[in-house]
Design a protein around this motif. Structure first.
Motif, PDB file in Angstrom:
ATOM      1  N   ILE A 169       0.969  -1.177  -0.003  1.00  0.00           N
ATOM      2  CA  ILE A 169       0.144  -0.229  -0.102  1.00  0.00           C
ATOM      3  C   ILE A 169       0.720   1.243   0.031  1.00  0.00           C
ATOM      4  O   ILE A 169       1.946   1.377   0.661  1.00  0.00           O
ATOM      5  N   VAL A 170       0.503   2.028  -0.905  1.00  0.00           N
ATOM      6  CA  VAL A 170       1.159   3.587  -0.837  1.00  0.00           C
ATOM      7  C   VAL A 170       0.061   4.611  -0.614  1.00  0.00           C
ATOM      8  O   VAL A 170      -0.899   4.402  -1.002  1.00  0.00           O
ATOM      9  N   HIS A 171       0.413   5.306   0.336  1.00  0.00           N
ATOM     10  CA  HIS A 171      -0.786   6.488   0.807  1.00  0.00           C
ATOM     11  C   HIS A 171      -0.285   7.890   0.852  1.00  0.00           C
ATOM     12  O   HIS A 171       0.853   8.043   0.865  1.00  0.00           O
ATOM     13  N   GLY A 172      -1.250   8.759   0.416  1.00  0.00           N
ATOM     14  CA  GLY A 172      -0.746  10.184   0.445  1.00  0.00           C
ATOM     15  C   GLY A 172      -1.612  10.522   1.779  1.00  0.00           C
ATOM     16  O   GLY A 172      -1.348  10.008   2.751  1.00  0.00           O
ATOM     17  N   GLY A 173      -2.064  11.736   1.728  1.00  0.00           N
ATOM     18  CA  GLY A 173      -2.484  12.433   3.177  1.00  0.00           C
ATOM     19  C   GLY A 173      -2.783  13.779   2.732  1.00  0.00           C
ATOM     20  O   GLY A 173      -2.689  14.447   3.996  1.00  0.00           O
ATOM     21  N   GLY A 174      -2.872  14.342   1.588  1.00  0.00           N
ATOM     22  CA  GLY A 174      -2.846  15.773   1.351  1.00  0.00           C
ATOM     23  C   GLY A 174      -4.197  16.352   2.148  1.00  0.00           C
ATOM     24  O   GLY A 174      -3.977  17.460   2.607  1.00  0.00           O
ATOM     25  N   GLN A 175      -5.076  15.764   2.046  1.00  0.00           N
ATOM     26  CA  GLN A 175      -6.289  16.349   2.654  1.00  0.00           C
ATOM     27  C   GLN A 175      -6.289  16.531   3.922  1.00  0.00           C
ATOM     28  O   GLN A 175      -6.551  17.413   4.889  1.00  0.00           O
ATOM     29  N   SER A 195       4.434   5.564   3.116  1.00  0.00           N
ATOM     30  CA  SER A 195       4.133   6.881   3.081  1.00  0.00           C
ATOM     31  C   SER A 195       4.774   7.634   1.965  1.00  0.00           C
ATOM     32  O   SER A 195       5.749   7.071   1.389  1.00  0.00           O
ATOM     33  N   CYS A 196       4.264   8.775   1.351  1.00  0.00           N
ATOM     34  CA  CYS A 196       4.895   9.374   0.168  1.00  0.00           C
ATOM     35  C   CYS A 196       6.215  10.374   0.434  1.00  0.00           C
ATOM     36  O   CYS A 196       6.312  11.461  -0.212  1.00  0.00           O
ATOM     37  N   VAL A 197       6.668  10.223   1.620  1.00  0.00           N
ATOM     38  CA  VAL A 197       8.016  10.826   2.169  1.00  0.00           C
ATOM     39  C   VAL A 197       9.305  10.258   1.652  1.00  0.00           C
ATOM     40  O   VAL A 197       9.135   8.992   1.859  1.00  0.00           O
ATOM     41  N   GLY A 198       9.768  11.037   0.983  1.00  0.00           N
ATOM     42  CA  GLY A 198      11.086  10.375   0.265  1.00  0.00           C
ATOM     43  C   GLY A 198      12.208  11.065   0.819  1.00  0.00           C
ATOM     44  O   GLY A 198      11.972  12.341   1.323  1.00  0.00           O
ATOM     45  N   PHE A 199      13.620  10.638   0.338  1.00  0.00           N
ATOM     46  CA  PHE A 199      14.692  11.274   0.839  1.00  0.00           C
ATOM     47  C   PHE A 199      15.743  11.308  -0.442  1.00  0.00           C
ATOM     48  O   PHE A 199      15.656  10.276  -1.220  1.00  0.00           O
ATOM     49  N   ASP A 200      16.395  12.376  -0.468  1.00  0.00           N
ATOM     50  CA  ASP A 200      17.426  12.364  -1.554  1.00  0.00           C
ATOM     51  C   ASP A 200      18.462  11.903  -1.152  1.00  0.00           C
ATOM     52  O   ASP A 200      18.915  11.435  -0.317  1.00  0.00           O
ATOM     53  N   SER A 201      19.643  11.931  -2.139  1.00  0.00           N
ATOM     54  CA  SER A 201      20.924  11.124  -1.897  1.00  0.00           C
ATOM     55  C   SER A 201      21.800  12.161  -0.585  1.00  0.00           C
ATOM     56  O   SER A 201      22.899  11.530  -0.192  1.00  0.00           O
TER      57      SER A 201
END
Length: 247
Positions: free
Chosen positions: A35-41, A142-148
């Motif tokens: 499952i991938v989720h957002g949460g913008g609302q 969650s749709c939180v990501g990290f760059d290098s």
């Protein structure tokens, strides 16, 4: 392998989510699910309580650096753990993750979008994620990501789900608070392809967040040469509901 993206007000629909998790529990031993989720609302609601402004640019949130602790806390914290709790109730074995743990690569996008990130090729997943899936865990991402550089970024959840579906060659379903893609009379559309999608865009019927969702769905459908579904919470139990996006 199934990738299900949850977003919109569906995250505030306990009954619908319970039904969805019950179906996943029935199928988990046969075919693993992620499952991938957002949460913008939910972020918008939090900002409203704090009297903070919400800024959008072409349907995407402008994630200001000073607001990122609140955005990350809502997405990777509150929303993610609420979903974990619901999955546990259905005897599933959920594991909460960010995009980093999945192995999906992310980099910062347009400056106008602030700390918004985008998934970048190659679309690959980590050994950790594959192990969790093999052991019948339910990754809830969650749709939180990290760059290098270790900088946290807010990634559009539709794009994140699309990237993971590509990496896993998975069947992708977008579950939202609308039953399907709607025409100009607000009626569900059963199927779409690249030509009909372009017509909807040109007519102004398809715009904003739904346009982005449909474009991501078409991209995955063409990449994997398999249909992608956009639907409401009932889609897993009503297999003819929603809109099918054809390659």
């Amino acid at each position: 392998m199934n990738v299900i993206k949850l977003g919109g007000r569906v995250l505030d629909d306990p009954q619908g989510l319970t039904t969805l998790f019950q179906h996943i529990a029935q199928q988990q031993n046969l075919e693993p699910t992620l499952i991938v989720h957002g949460g913008g609302q939910q972020v918008d609601d939090l900002f409203a309580k704090l009297n903070l402004s919400v800024v959008k640019y072409h349907g995407l949130r402008v994630s200001m650096a000073e607001q990122m602790p609140l955005i990350v806390g809502a997405l990777a914290g509150t929303v993610n753990k609420q979903l974990l709790g619901m999955a546990i109730k259905q005897t599933l074995k959920p594991v909460g993750l960010t995009l980093f743990e999945t192995g999906l690569r992310v980099q910062q996008g347009q400056p106008e979008l602030g700390m918004t990130g985008h998934c970048i090729e190659p679309f690959e997943v980590s050994e950790l994620l594959l192990t969790l899936l093999e052991q019948k865990h339910l990754p809830i991402v969650s749709c939180v990501g990290f760059d290098s550089r270790g900088q946290w970024l807010n990634v559009n959840a539709d794009e994140a789900a699309a990237g993971l579906a590509k990496a896993l060659s998975a069947t992708l379903t977008f579950v939202s608070d609308v039953p399907a893609v709607l025409d100009d009379q607000q009626q569900p559309i059963a199927q779409l392809d690249s030509d009909s999608i372009e017509q909807l865009i040109q007519s102004g019927t398809l715009m904003g967040g739904m346009r982005l969702k449909v474009e991501q769905a078409l991209n995955v459908a063409q990449f994997l040469q398999k249909q992608v579904r956009i639907c409401g919470c009932s889609c897993d139990t009503r297999h003819h509901s929603g809109t099918l996006i054809n390659p």
